[in-house]
Write a protein that holds these residues in place. Sequence first.
Motif, mmCIF file in Angstrom:
data_model
loop_
_atom_site.group_PDB
_atom_site.id
_atom_site.type_symbol
_atom_site.label_atom_id
_atom_site.label_comp_id
_atom_site.label_asym_id
_atom_site.label_seq_id
_atom_site.Cartn_x
_atom_site.Cartn_y
_atom_site.Cartn_z
ATOM 1 N N GLY A 449 0.844 -1.186 0.000
ATOM 2 C CA GLY A 449 0.000 0.000 0.000
ATOM 3 C C GLY A 449 0.880 1.236 0.000
ATOM 4 N N VAL A 450 0.512 2.236 -0.772
ATOM 5 C CA VAL A 450 1.313 3.458 -0.847
ATOM 6 C C VAL A 450 0.405 4.631 -0.473
ATOM 7 N N ARG A 451 0.832 5.468 0.457
ATOM 8 C CA ARG A 451 0.025 6.636 0.844
ATOM 9 C C ARG A 451 0.827 7.900 0.541
ATOM 10 N N PHE A 452 0.089 8.932 0.104
ATOM 11 C CA PHE A 452 0.743 10.207 -0.173
ATOM 12 C C PHE A 452 0.178 11.270 0.758
ATOM 13 N N SER A 453 1.019 12.142 1.202
ATOM 14 C CA SER A 453 0.518 13.246 2.011
ATOM 15 C C SER A 453 1.315 14.506 1.681
ATOM 16 N N SER A 454 0.712 15.629 2.036
ATOM 17 C CA SER A 454 1.377 16.911 1.769
ATOM 18 C C SER A 454 0.803 17.942 2.719
ATOM 19 N N LEU A 489 4.988 3.825 2.805
ATOM 20 C CA LEU A 489 4.731 2.450 2.340
ATOM 21 C C LEU A 489 4.189 1.635 3.515
ATOM 22 N N THR A 490 3.168 0.836 3.233
ATOM 23 C CA THR A 490 2.543 0.063 4.309
ATOM 24 C C THR A 490 3.349 -1.195 4.626
ATOM 25 N N THR A 491 4.616 -0.994 4.802
ATOM 26 C CA THR A 491 5.473 -2.121 5.192
ATOM 27 C C THR A 491 5.470 -2.192 6.712
ATOM 28 N N ASP A 492 6.088 -3.166 7.225
ATOM 29 C CA ASP A 492 6.150 -3.274 8.679
ATOM 30 C C ASP A 492 7.621 -3.195 9.094
ATOM 31 N N PRO A 493 8.128 -2.145 9.670
ATOM 32 C CA PRO A 493 7.433 -0.914 10.000
ATOM 33 C C PRO A 493 7.185 -0.047 8.766
ATOM 34 N N VAL A 494 6.290 0.931 8.891
ATOM 35 C CA VAL A 494 5.957 1.819 7.769
ATOM 36 C C VAL A 494 7.190 2.640 7.381
ATOM 37 N N ILE A 495 7.408 2.729 6.103
ATOM 38 C CA ILE A 495 8.565 3.532 5.630
ATOM 39 C C ILE A 495 8.028 4.834 5.032
ATOM 40 N N THR A 496 8.543 5.932 5.480
ATOM 41 C CA THR A 496 8.080 7.238 4.976
ATOM 42 C C THR A 496 9.269 7.994 4.377
ATOM 43 N N PRO A 515 12.887 -1.768 0.414
ATOM 44 C CA PRO A 515 12.031 -0.609 0.094
ATOM 45 C C PRO A 515 12.544 0.718 0.631
ATOM 46 N N GLU A 516 13.340 0.688 1.694
ATOM 47 C CA GLU A 516 13.864 1.955 2.223
ATOM 48 C C GLU A 516 14.811 2.621 1.215
#
Length: 723
Positions: A449-454, A489-496, A515-516
């Motif tokens: 899962g990929v989330r975007f924020s701004s 990224l909805t990895t465990d732990p979440v990567i931002t 993914p990091e």
Amino acid sequence: MPAEDLRDKNMEETKRKKKKKRFSYYGMRAVLVLYFRYFLLWDSDLSTSIYHAFVALCYLTPILGAIIADSWLGKFKTIIYLSIVYAVGQVIMAVSTIHDITDTDRDGSPDNLTLHIALSMLGLFLIALGTGGIKPCVAAFGGDQFQEHQSRQLNTFFSVFYLCINAGSLLSTLITPVLRGARSLSTLPEPPPPHRAPETFSTQQCGIHTQQQCYPLAFGVPAALMVVSLVVFIAGSGMYVKTDPEGNIMWSVCKCIGFAIKNRFRHRSKLYPKREHWMDWADEKYDKLLIAQIKMVLKVLFLYIPLPMFWTLFDQKGSRWTLQATTMSGDFGGFILQPDQMQTVNPILILTLVPIMDRLVFPLIQKCGLNFRYRMTRLKETMLRKQILEPLIVREHPLKRMTVGMLFAAAAFVCAAVVQVEIDKTLPDFPSSSQSQLKVVNMYGGSLGVRFSSGEPLTIHSYEASLSCSSQSSVDYLTFDQQEITVSLTTDPVITNPLRLIRGSRQTLVIPAEPERMYLEEDINSKPKEGKNAVRRAFTLSNGHQSCEFSRKFGFGSSYTFLVPADVFSSECESVKEVEDMEPNSVHMALQIPQYFLMTSGEVLFSVTGLQFSYSQAPKNMKSVLQAGWLCTNAVGNIIVLIVAELGKLPKQWAEYVLFASLLVAVSIIFSIMAYFYTYIDPAEIEAQILKEQHLDTEDEKKEKKKEETLEMQDKEVKQTKI
Ligand SMILES: CC(C)C[C@H](N)C(=O)N1CCC[C@H]1C(=O)O
């Protein structure tokens, strides 16, 4: 040899020369831009500008050729001398393309580009002078081979002449690129490997120290053919009808016009009676015949004013239409047609349409009573029967034909607009200058899962990069109005990670097995040029090279990224992931055929008729000059294309096509009104009539003089008798 046979032979000779000359000219044109781009290493803009400037020059130099022919050397000698200039130019051009002459370090590239540029510019100048100079003379010289009563054969000559031009250009457009070393029609089973420029796939290479693209052959063969055609032309010298030049006619014309203007200005007071035509103000000083001839030429030149607009549309075949073809698919099943090869449809259609129009369509229209075709012989018969010696007033048919030709060209552009609308539906939606686009490619292995924020509200908040494990996939771009965003990224732990997007650009966010270590790749922001494919490799870990061979057919205008995973050394080549960045072109190039058909039909109606018209309406000593005037309409048309290309950039291509079509319709309405008021003339009749009048005038003058002398004698006698 009977006169008819002799004439036929002359016609054949002239046509043969024309065919070889056009092979030579169009053959060279076919490779010129590539030579600029890849040999002289000029950028695309400079190459295109110099190319168009060269074409415009080729259509301006006819004025010079015509002046030399009509005033000084005569058509025959002008053709010979300027052909020599042309052949020398081509030889210089061929020499300028030999890389070995300056390749001192023998690395395959010329070391003194200045010398090559200087030589090629000199060569091109001589070629433009030669080809342009010969042009008006060849058509007019061919026409001179017919007698006055042979107007039907004359029209056939111009049609056949046009056929030969196009046969020559078709052959050259197909053969010259092969001589250069390019594959002209690529066959489907062997698509060119994508990572190399197409120029490296040559069938023909040449050179002394190193083997390179064979430009010397591509320019040299047309030069050799030009020499052969010149020899053939000279060999037939004894069979031609040659008309002598009548002194420096152009100078006399200029002086006469100048005097008429000056004289009119001097007598501008209303006290002086008006004259029928402003050229009649030259009456005091200049011969009636010269004044009448100038009037004829000026009338036709005035009629030519709207004509460049036709060529403006016609010449966009080679630019806008070819660019349109690059966004289409050229896969014809058995072979792949390259976008620029689509232009060969024009000469192919000319070869079929000219005979069909000449033998079928025009006679049929005439039979149906539309009287589309003009018959000089019948008119002449009537003239002779009714003893009409003044110019015959006819609402002329060749001009009607030319108007219809213009409307056909406008219709062709409407077709092009419809095709463009279809293409636009399939084109990718590129970001505007304030937007950015992003695509996420998952090499991580599982669904993610990929989330975007701004700081500001986002149009897209989350995105399921359900990354399939298949090796080929197409991922859609997400459009953002912001450039500074954060991805989680909805990895465990979440990567931002913060991301900085580029305005007006497309980018790919690659998420590797670790993914990091995600990173951004810049993508291409327009369709690959010339209908080619864009392929790139992206290493998720750039730690070496592995040779994985792929044999894959890429559609026209598509773009792909091959993602090579870090473990490619241990795993199989199948782990390489192929992502389709841009879909291949889906609108087929065959859809351009209707627009080519309409444009070429228009060309037959407009151009072939224009050639005949220019010849038939010119006084005997100014035939080449009017041919040059006709060719100038083409030069001006080319210049308008250059200006429009620079200035008028409409946001939508289809709108530009519609604009051009509307402009041509407007111009053709103006032209049809001008044509309605045009009085068709028979220059030979007028010249004969004036000469006769002049003869009668001199006879009358002689009689008058004799009368006066007799009266004087009688007076003297009377006086003497009185004395
Ligand atoms: C552009 C084609 C190869 C040739 C074209 N159909 C044609 O014959 N002409 C275009 C300009 C006038 C005429 C020519 O004299 O080349």
